[in-house]
Design an enzyme around this catalytic site. Sequence first.
Site, PDB file in Angstrom:
ATOM      1  N   ARG A  80      12.863   2.268   8.433  1.00 21.20           N
ATOM      2  CA  ARG A  80      13.297   0.971   8.969  1.00 21.20           C
ATOM      3  C   ARG A  80      14.730   0.684   8.535  1.00 21.20           C
ATOM      4  O   ARG A  80      15.188   1.128   7.488  1.00 21.20           O
ATOM      5  CB  ARG A  80      12.380  -0.149   8.464  1.00 21.20           C
ATOM      6  CG  ARG A  80      11.021  -0.184   9.149  1.00 21.20           C
ATOM      7  CD  ARG A  80      10.162  -1.343   8.652  1.00 21.20           C
ATOM      8  NE  ARG A  80       9.812  -1.179   7.262  1.00 21.20           N
ATOM      9  CZ  ARG A  80      10.409  -1.768   6.246  1.00 21.20           C
ATOM     10  NH1 ARG A  80      11.403  -2.634   6.451  1.00 21.20           N
ATOM     11  NH2 ARG A  80      10.023  -1.540   5.015  1.00 21.20           N
ATOM     12  N   TYR A 208      12.013   5.344  15.281  1.00 23.59           N
ATOM     13  CA  TYR A 208      11.186   5.429  14.082  1.00 23.59           C
ATOM     14  C   TYR A 208      10.238   4.250  13.884  1.00 23.59           C
ATOM     15  O   TYR A 208      10.655   3.088  13.930  1.00 23.59           O
ATOM     16  CB  TYR A 208      12.062   5.572  12.830  1.00 23.59           C
ATOM     17  CG  TYR A 208      11.219   6.096  11.692  1.00 23.59           C
ATOM     18  CD1 TYR A 208      10.991   7.453  11.563  1.00 23.59           C
ATOM     19  CD2 TYR A 208      10.574   5.237  10.829  1.00 23.59           C
ATOM     20  CE1 TYR A 208      10.159   7.944  10.580  1.00 23.59           C
ATOM     21  CE2 TYR A 208       9.737   5.712   9.839  1.00 23.59           C
ATOM     22  CZ  TYR A 208       9.535   7.079   9.719  1.00 23.59           C
ATOM     23  OH  TYR A 208       8.696   7.553   8.747  1.00 23.59           O
ATOM     24  N   LYS A 217       5.472  -3.988  12.946  1.00 26.29           N
ATOM     25  CA  LYS A 217       6.197  -4.952  12.128  1.00 26.29           C
ATOM     26  C   LYS A 217       6.834  -6.061  12.982  1.00 26.29           C
ATOM     27  O   LYS A 217       6.847  -7.232  12.599  1.00 26.29           O
ATOM     28  CB  LYS A 217       7.273  -4.253  11.276  1.00 26.29           C
ATOM     29  CG  LYS A 217       6.681  -3.226  10.315  1.00 26.29           C
ATOM     30  CD  LYS A 217       5.667  -3.851   9.397  1.00 26.29           C
ATOM     31  CE  LYS A 217       4.727  -2.864   8.755  1.00 26.29           C
ATOM     32  NZ  LYS A 217       5.035  -2.384   7.452  1.00 26.29           N
ATOM     33  N   HIS A 237       1.573  -8.864   5.311  1.00 20.18           N
ATOM     34  CA  HIS A 237       1.736  -7.427   5.055  1.00 20.18           C
ATOM     35  C   HIS A 237       0.697  -7.015   4.012  1.00 20.18           C
ATOM     36  O   HIS A 237       1.033  -6.782   2.851  1.00 20.18           O
ATOM     37  CB  HIS A 237       3.168  -7.183   4.543  1.00 20.18           C
ATOM     38  CG  HIS A 237       3.568  -5.743   4.482  1.00 20.18           C
ATOM     39  ND1 HIS A 237       4.594  -5.292   3.668  1.00 20.18           N
ATOM     40  CD2 HIS A 237       3.117  -4.654   5.144  1.00 20.18           C
ATOM     41  CE1 HIS A 237       4.750  -3.983   3.835  1.00 20.18           C
ATOM     42  NE2 HIS A 237       3.869  -3.567   4.717  1.00 20.18           N
ATOM     43  N   SER A 259       6.355  -2.102   1.006  1.00 22.88           N
ATOM     44  CA  SER A 259       6.286  -0.811   1.683  1.00 22.88           C
ATOM     45  C   SER A 259       6.266   0.341   0.674  1.00 22.88           C
ATOM     46  O   SER A 259       7.033   0.343  -0.292  1.00 22.88           O
ATOM     47  CB  SER A 259       7.492  -0.662   2.601  1.00 22.88           C
ATOM     48  OG  SER A 259       7.509  -1.728   3.527  1.00 22.88           O
ATOM     49  N   CYS A 261       4.062   1.078  -1.546  1.00 24.75           N
ATOM     50  CA  CYS A 261       3.632   0.678  -2.894  1.00 24.75           C
ATOM     51  C   CYS A 261       2.116   0.677  -3.045  1.00 24.75           C
ATOM     52  O   CYS A 261       1.567   0.027  -3.931  1.00 24.75           O
ATOM     53  CB  CYS A 261       4.206  -0.683  -3.253  1.00 24.75           C
ATOM     54  SG  CYS A 261       5.980  -0.624  -3.539  1.00 24.75           S
ATOM     55  N   ASP A 288      -2.356  -2.157   6.332  1.00 26.19           N
ATOM     56  CA  ASP A 288      -0.950  -2.590   6.363  1.00 26.19           C
ATOM     57  C   ASP A 288      -0.751  -4.047   6.781  1.00 26.19           C
ATOM     58  O   ASP A 288       0.137  -4.699   6.274  1.00 26.19           O
ATOM     59  CB  ASP A 288      -0.153  -1.681   7.314  1.00 26.19           C
ATOM     60  CG  ASP A 288       1.354  -1.772   7.099  1.00 26.19           C
ATOM     61  OD1 ASP A 288       1.804  -1.661   5.939  1.00 26.19           O
ATOM     62  OD2 ASP A 288       2.086  -1.952   8.083  1.00 26.19           O
ATOM     63  N   ARG A 377       5.571  10.519   7.535  1.00 29.45           N
ATOM     64  CA  ARG A 377       4.374   9.711   7.847  1.00 29.45           C
ATOM     65  C   ARG A 377       3.389  10.482   8.708  1.00 29.45           C
ATOM     66  O   ARG A 377       3.736  11.450   9.360  1.00 29.45           O
ATOM     67  CB  ARG A 377       4.819   8.447   8.615  1.00 29.45           C
ATOM     68  CG  ARG A 377       5.791   7.556   7.840  1.00 29.45           C
ATOM     69  CD  ARG A 377       5.149   6.274   7.416  1.00 29.45           C
ATOM     70  NE  ARG A 377       5.965   5.537   6.456  1.00 29.45           N
ATOM     71  CZ  ARG A 377       5.540   4.435   5.841  1.00 29.45           C
ATOM     72  NH1 ARG A 377       4.347   3.955   6.086  1.00 29.45           N
ATOM     73  NH2 ARG A 377       6.303   3.816   4.968  1.00 29.45           N
TER      74      ARG A 377
HETATM   75  P1  GTP Z   1       3.636   1.232   3.784  1.00 33.80           P
HETATM   76  O1  GTP Z   1       2.882   2.032   4.801  1.00 33.80           O
HETATM   77  O2  GTP Z   1       5.072   1.637   3.690  1.00 33.80           O
HETATM   78  O3  GTP Z   1       3.501  -0.233   3.955  1.00 33.80           O
HETATM   79  O4  GTP Z   1       3.093   1.680   2.334  1.00 33.80           O
HETATM   80  P2  GTP Z   1       1.742   1.480   1.497  1.00 33.80           P
HETATM   81  O5  GTP Z   1       1.833   0.227   0.713  1.00 33.80           O
HETATM   82  O6  GTP Z   1       0.551   1.672   2.357  1.00 33.80           O
HETATM   83  O7  GTP Z   1       1.855   2.678   0.432  1.00 33.80           O
HETATM   84  P3  GTP Z   1       0.947   3.974   0.212  1.00 33.80           P
HETATM   85  O8  GTP Z   1      -0.473   3.649  -0.116  1.00 33.80           O
HETATM   86  O9  GTP Z   1       1.165   4.895   1.350  1.00 33.80           O
HETATM   87  O10 GTP Z   1       1.608   4.592  -1.108  1.00 33.80           O
HETATM   88  C1  GTP Z   1       2.957   4.950  -1.195  1.00 33.80           C
HETATM   89  C2  GTP Z   1       3.178   5.912  -2.336  1.00 33.80           C
HETATM   90  O11 GTP Z   1       2.695   5.348  -3.556  1.00 33.80           O
HETATM   91  C3  GTP Z   1       2.461   7.240  -2.151  1.00 33.80           C
HETATM   92  O12 GTP Z   1       3.306   8.292  -2.523  1.00 33.80           O
HETATM   93  C4  GTP Z   1       1.294   7.131  -3.086  1.00 33.80           C
HETATM   94  O13 GTP Z   1       0.881   8.404  -3.545  1.00 33.80           O
HETATM   95  C5  GTP Z   1       1.818   6.244  -4.212  1.00 33.80           C
HETATM   96  N1  GTP Z   1       0.713   5.469  -4.834  1.00 33.80           N
HETATM   97  C6  GTP Z   1      -0.224   4.742  -4.191  1.00 33.80           C
HETATM   98  N2  GTP Z   1      -1.118   4.201  -5.060  1.00 33.80           N
HETATM   99  C7  GTP Z   1      -0.717   4.573  -6.286  1.00 33.80           C
HETATM  100  C8  GTP Z   1      -1.227   4.318  -7.610  1.00 33.80           C
HETATM  101  O14 GTP Z   1      -2.230   3.639  -7.830  1.00 33.80           O
HETATM  102  N3  GTP Z   1      -0.521   4.867  -8.646  1.00 33.80           N
HETATM  103  C9  GTP Z   1       0.610   5.620  -8.446  1.00 33.80           C
HETATM  104  N4  GTP Z   1       1.230   6.109  -9.516  1.00 33.80           N
HETATM  105  N5  GTP Z   1       1.099   5.890  -7.213  1.00 33.80           N
HETATM  106  C10 GTP Z   1       0.456   5.372  -6.151  1.00 33.80           C
HETATM  107  C1  SPV Z   2       6.495  -0.207   6.067  1.00 33.81           C
HETATM  108  O1  SPV Z   2       7.683   0.171   5.935  1.00 33.81           O
HETATM  109  O2  SPV Z   2       6.040  -1.196   5.442  1.00 33.81           O
HETATM  110  C2  SPV Z   2       5.580   0.534   6.958  1.00 33.81           C
HETATM  111  C3  SPV Z   2       6.127   1.615   7.782  1.00 33.81           C
HETATM  112  O3  SPV Z   2       4.408   0.217   7.012  1.00 33.81           O
HETATM  113  S1  SPV Z   2       6.970   1.050   9.198  1.00 33.81           S
HETATM  114  O4  SPV Z   2       6.038   1.016  10.305  1.00 33.81           O
HETATM  115  O5  SPV Z   2       8.055   2.004   9.482  1.00 33.81           O
HETATM  116  O6  SPV Z   2       7.490  -0.285   8.963  1.00 33.81           O
HETATM  117 MN    MN Z   3       3.932  -1.539   5.670  1.00 28.96          MN
END
Ligand code: GTP
Ligand code: SPV
Ligand code: MN
Length: 590
Positions: A80, A208, A217, A237, A259, A261, A288, A377
């Site tokens: 983004r 993207y 979003k 979110h 994002s 996290c 999400d 992704r």
């Molecule tokens: P968006 O799709 O961008 O909104 O992200 P999200 O909040 O769904 O994040 P996601 O669960 O995909 O995690 C992002 C990164 O954080 C990945 O590389 C995970 O492996 C890492 N991660 C997720 N949960 C944990 C956790 O509990 N501990 C640690 N150390 N890393 C984590």
């Molecule tokens: C984020 O960035 O929080 C996402 C991926 O979930 S995107 O759809 O690119 O915004």
């Molecule tokens: Mn997101």
Amino acid sequence: MNAVPCSPPEAGTRLQALADWVAEVAALTRPDAIHWCDGSDAEYDALLSQLQADGTLIPLNPDTHPGCWLHRSDPDDVARVEHLTFVCTRDAEDAGPNNHWMAPDAAHRKMDALFEGCMRGRTLYVVPYCMGPIDSPLARCGVEITDSPYVVANMRLMTRMGAPALRRIEREGSFVRGLHSLGELDPDRRFIMHFPEELSIQSYGSGYGGNALLGKKCHALRIASWQAREEGWLAEHMLIVGIENPQGETHYIAAAFPSACGKTNLAMLVPPATYLEAGWKVWTVGDDICWMRPGTDGRLWAINPEAGYFGVAPGTSAKSNPNALAMIQRDTIYTNVALTGDGQPWWEGLDDRVPAFDWQGRPYDPANGPAAHPNARFTVSARQCPSWSPRAEDPQGVPISAIVFGGRRATTMPLVFEARDWAHGVLVGATMASETTAAATGQVGVVRRDPMAMKPFCGYHFGDYFAHWLSFDVPGAKLPKIFHVNWFRKDADGHFLWPGFGENLRVLEWIVGRVTGHAAAETSPLGLLPVIDSIQMPASVQLETERASILGYEPELWDADRAEAGRSLATYRPRLPQDFETALRAVPES
Ligand code: GTP
Ligand code: SPV
Ligand code: MN
């Protein structure tokens, strides 16, 4: 010409406003053909064949990954672009300091000039979609016009797209209008514009994810948050997860993390072995976005407006997220991952194989950086998730027992604490911060304030947004308890103190225990902290000192954080709610 057949003559719509808009856009953008998407399997297969033929999608190893594809995006178009994302309200103040603003007239002039003739030689796809179960009163519809068949394929996985959505739109007569073109993919000619007062979105120059899949979003957060404020609900979110205890009771938790996290990971959590044996189960409703509104019973009821996941690949493994790994073995579109020698998708953290090609298709050389882009992704239908909740399709949604805020904080924030009440919880959400990630272009790892994980996504002034959150606290409301978590605290050597992933269920157990009155807490300046032994610690965290450094807080760091949070909140004056002003006066100066 085009492999996708041009729409049959009967295609189109009986909704005059939609027909007129499509004609108007076609007159401006000058496509060679117009295709009205019906969402059928045949249409999807034809799209995939066309994308394979023109090289946009590369088939992956059919023996290990049937129906899976790799897309390599333009190397300048991988995340983004917050600095090119605008909220265009008539009054600049309404967009707030949390958004970039442009006057609607100026924005329209700029975008019209970019869209002028931009679809010459391309097909214009009309993509009707529904955000939320098709028969849900909480769902909302939109139409995305795009010249990117890759976007159409992703929208098919991410939303309820096609004929049923069009029928609902025709019945309701209203819809969010999203216009998207890849343009020249030039980062200097790239804009993501939102016109909440017109319920419209215009996106140019990026293919993207969040820039181009306009249902996500742009619609489900920026436009929907504006509508939600007008109509008395919340567009957030947040993931939605159901936690079923050994007694068979399920509590639904909504959690907002910025994002990249940990939302997808928490939503698909696999319980640790001892919890599985005891009968705990975890159900994924969303990973999400969460739309929620008060029901007649006073509780908040939530739906996941999406039908698929656009998840972060790096870090996903059989150990960290086995459910996600299982669901992406078939019928998945991968974007910007690396490739093994035998055509399998690969990314950092998956396993110890060495890839043959990096995300740009170059022979893998560690000197060029990571093999997969850090924001690589996968796009996949939600139904493929082994923990997909049967309640995810419930038109009424699920009742929310707890709201969790959290961020990526190496210091300061303990594993978990509970807010004292709703107003305090809103303040906790409004002052949360997190280290930036690769999900948006820009520096990674810098702590920034990200209220409710909505900094990039709230379609209006944060001061008004905080007031809107506070407004749910009315007599008769049975609001969820609010918590704050941090899975990312580090020791002096930079190692995570908490094992995270499946082990996070231990924290969710405490949260559910707080909701049902079974878990103990003690007061602190942060809020309510778990009393020692009220969270079952994993084997890896048995030392008393380790427990204390995960569960406890350091007063100097906390005070400094609150002072900084206070300065950040002050930027939303004069629209900051009075409750917040009172809280700010209590913050120590530093
Ligand atoms: P968006 O799709 O961008 O909104 O992200 P999200 O909040 O769904 O994040 P996601 O669960 O995909 O995690 C992002 C990164 O954080 C990945 O590389 C995970 O492996 C890492 N991660 C997720 N949960 C944990 C956790 O509990 N501990 C640690 N150390 N890393 C984590
Ligand atoms: C984020 O960035 O929080 C996402 C991926 O979930 S995107 O759809 O690119 O915004
Ligand atoms: Mn997101």
